[in-house]
Scaffold this active site. Structure first.
Site, PDB file in Angstrom:
ATOM      1  N   GLY A  51      26.816  67.618  40.402  1.00  0.00           N
ATOM      2  CA  GLY A  51      27.094  68.990  39.977  1.00  0.00           C
ATOM      3  C   GLY A  51      26.711  69.890  41.124  1.00  0.00           C
ATOM      4  N   GLU A  52      25.886  70.876  40.850  1.00  0.00           N
ATOM      5  CA  GLU A  52      25.432  71.769  41.913  1.00  0.00           C
ATOM      6  C   GLU A  52      23.902  71.806  41.869  1.00  0.00           C
ATOM      7  OE1 GLU A  52      26.793  73.259  44.604  1.00  0.00           O
ATOM      8  OE2 GLU A  52      24.651  73.658  44.830  1.00  0.00           O
ATOM      9  N   SER A  53      23.302  71.249  42.924  1.00  0.00           N
ATOM     10  CA  SER A  53      21.845  71.087  42.889  1.00  0.00           C
ATOM     11  C   SER A  53      21.098  72.412  42.852  1.00  0.00           C
ATOM     12  CB  SER A  53      21.391  70.248  44.082  1.00  0.00           C
ATOM     13  OG  SER A  53      21.755  70.878  45.297  1.00  0.00           O
ATOM     14  N   CYS A  83      24.828  62.085  43.596  1.00  0.00           N
ATOM     15  CA  CYS A  83      25.256  63.289  44.312  1.00  0.00           C
ATOM     16  C   CYS A  83      24.203  64.398  44.196  1.00  0.00           C
ATOM     17  CB  CYS A  83      26.649  63.700  43.841  1.00  0.00           C
ATOM     18  SG  CYS A  83      27.494  64.687  45.088  1.00  0.00           S
ATOM     19  N   ARG A 112      22.350  68.321  52.487  1.00  0.00           N
ATOM     20  CA  ARG A 112      23.260  68.874  51.478  1.00  0.00           C
ATOM     21  C   ARG A 112      24.618  69.180  52.112  1.00  0.00           C
ATOM     22  NH1 ARG A 112      23.161  74.200  49.601  1.00  0.00           N
ATOM     23  NH2 ARG A 112      24.481  74.243  47.761  1.00  0.00           N
ATOM     24  N   ILE A 140      32.250  64.096  46.501  1.00  0.00           N
ATOM     25  CA  ILE A 140      32.627  65.486  46.231  1.00  0.00           C
ATOM     26  C   ILE A 140      31.547  66.404  46.809  1.00  0.00           C
ATOM     27  CG2 ILE A 140      33.224  67.177  44.459  1.00  0.00           C
ATOM     28  CD1 ILE A 140      33.915  64.794  42.606  1.00  0.00           C
ATOM     29  N   ARG A 141      31.873  67.063  47.899  1.00  0.00           N
ATOM     30  CA  ARG A 141      30.884  67.900  48.601  1.00  0.00           C
ATOM     31  C   ARG A 141      29.539  67.170  48.617  1.00  0.00           C
ATOM     32  NH1 ARG A 141      29.938  73.225  46.618  1.00  0.00           N
ATOM     33  NH2 ARG A 141      29.525  73.871  48.723  1.00  0.00           N
ATOM     34  N   HIS A 176      30.049  59.549  43.329  1.00  0.00           N
ATOM     35  CA  HIS A 176      30.161  59.634  41.865  1.00  0.00           C
ATOM     36  C   HIS A 176      30.695  58.324  41.286  1.00  0.00           C
ATOM     37  CE1 HIS A 176      29.707  64.067  41.014  1.00  0.00           C
ATOM     38  NE2 HIS A 176      29.877  64.097  42.323  1.00  0.00           N
ATOM     39  N   GLU A 178      30.482  57.254  38.414  1.00  0.00           N
ATOM     40  CA  GLU A 178      30.956  57.454  37.031  1.00  0.00           C
ATOM     41  C   GLU A 178      32.407  57.926  36.990  1.00  0.00           C
ATOM     42  OE1 GLU A 178      29.239  59.521  38.762  1.00  0.00           O
ATOM     43  OE2 GLU A 178      29.787  61.581  38.263  1.00  0.00           O
TER      44      GLU A 178
HETATM   45  N1  GLN Z   1      27.172  69.944  47.048  1.00  0.00           N
HETATM   46  C1  GLN Z   1      26.518  69.789  45.760  1.00  0.00           C
HETATM   47  C2  GLN Z   1      25.074  70.253  45.819  1.00  0.00           C
HETATM   48  O1  GLN Z   1      24.619  70.721  46.802  1.00  0.00           O
HETATM   49  C3  GLN Z   1      26.572  68.366  45.272  1.00  0.00           C
HETATM   50  C4  GLN Z   1      27.976  68.019  44.902  1.00  0.00           C
HETATM   51  C5  GLN Z   1      28.085  67.015  43.802  1.00  0.00           C
HETATM   52  O2  GLN Z   1      27.140  66.721  43.076  1.00  0.00           O
HETATM   53  N2  GLN Z   1      29.278  66.520  43.621  1.00  0.00           N
HETATM   54  O3  GLN Z   1      24.384  70.127  44.859  1.00  0.00           O
END
Ligand code: GLN
Length: 197
Positions: A51-53, A83, A112, A140-141, A176, A178
């Site tokens: 997700g987004e940390s 991630c 990151r 993903i990023r 990921h 999952e």
């Molecule tokens: N770039 C996201 C972060 O800094 C991580 C991306 C992800 O979990 N798919 O949290």
């Protein structure tokens, strides 16, 4: 473990938690979405999703989950972070936002958005240690693991680059698993869960 079916929590504050719930259920466990400290009770394992940390960092405080999660992790509960979940677990973080904290539970350095901010996502063949068949890694990023601490085992890599690691009861992947419907890493995590307690 209380019954025969392991109960595995999935941190569900934000991000790709539903797919982890589905993967865990495919593997025959009871998956519990965790949004409150009370939902941590009686778990045999915990997943920290992607997700987004930075958002999760803030939500860990507003939900009251930071301290109880820190406590169960310190207590040896098996944890698997993917991630952003890897970022949450890392002892050291590069390119975090100002003041961004982690649980400092897994001795790696996470960079990151390690493939660049603009590289939104890519797929790559990931080699699993001890398994001849690679798995599809969906990144993903994604963060990169730029340092692996002593005693941290590499579970998966792309060439020389580690993309999944384990230290004691803690597992983490930069991608990921999952989302690829390949449950081999979840299955490895569950081996830990079922031998715990
Ligand atoms: N770039 C996201 C972060 O800094 C991580 C991306 C992800 O979990 N798919 O949290």
């Amino acid at each position: 473990m209380a019954g025969n079916t392991p109960r595995v929590g999935v941190l569900a504050l934000q991000g790709a938690f539903r797919e982890h719930v589905q993967a865990l259920e495919r593997l025959g466990t009871t998956a519990i979405e965790v949004r409150t400290p009370a939902e941590l009770a009686g778990l045999d394992g915990l997943m920290l999703p992607g997700g987004e940390s930075t958002t999760m960092d803030l939500l860990l405080d507003s939900s009251g989950l930071r301290e109880p999660i820190t406590a169960v992790v310190a207590d040896g509960l098996p944890v698997f972070g993917t991630c952003a979940g890897l970022i949450l677990l890392a002892t050291d973080l590069e390119d975090g936002t100002e003041g961004q904290r982690t649980l400092r539970a897994l001795d790696v350095t996470a960079l990151r958005n390690g493939y660049g901010r603009q590289v939104a996502s890519f797929e790559a063949a990931v080699e699993l240690t001890g398994d001849d068949t690679p798995m599809v890694g969906i990144f993903i990023r994604a963060p990169r693991i730029t340092r692996v601490g002593e005693g941290v085992e590499v579970l998966a890599s792309i060439g020389d680059e580690p993309v999944a690691v384990r230290s004691g009861s803690i597992m983490a992947a930069t991608f990921h698993p999952e989302l690829a419907h390949d449950d081999r890493l979840h299955a490895r995590f569950l081996e830990r869960v079922t031998t715990h307690s």
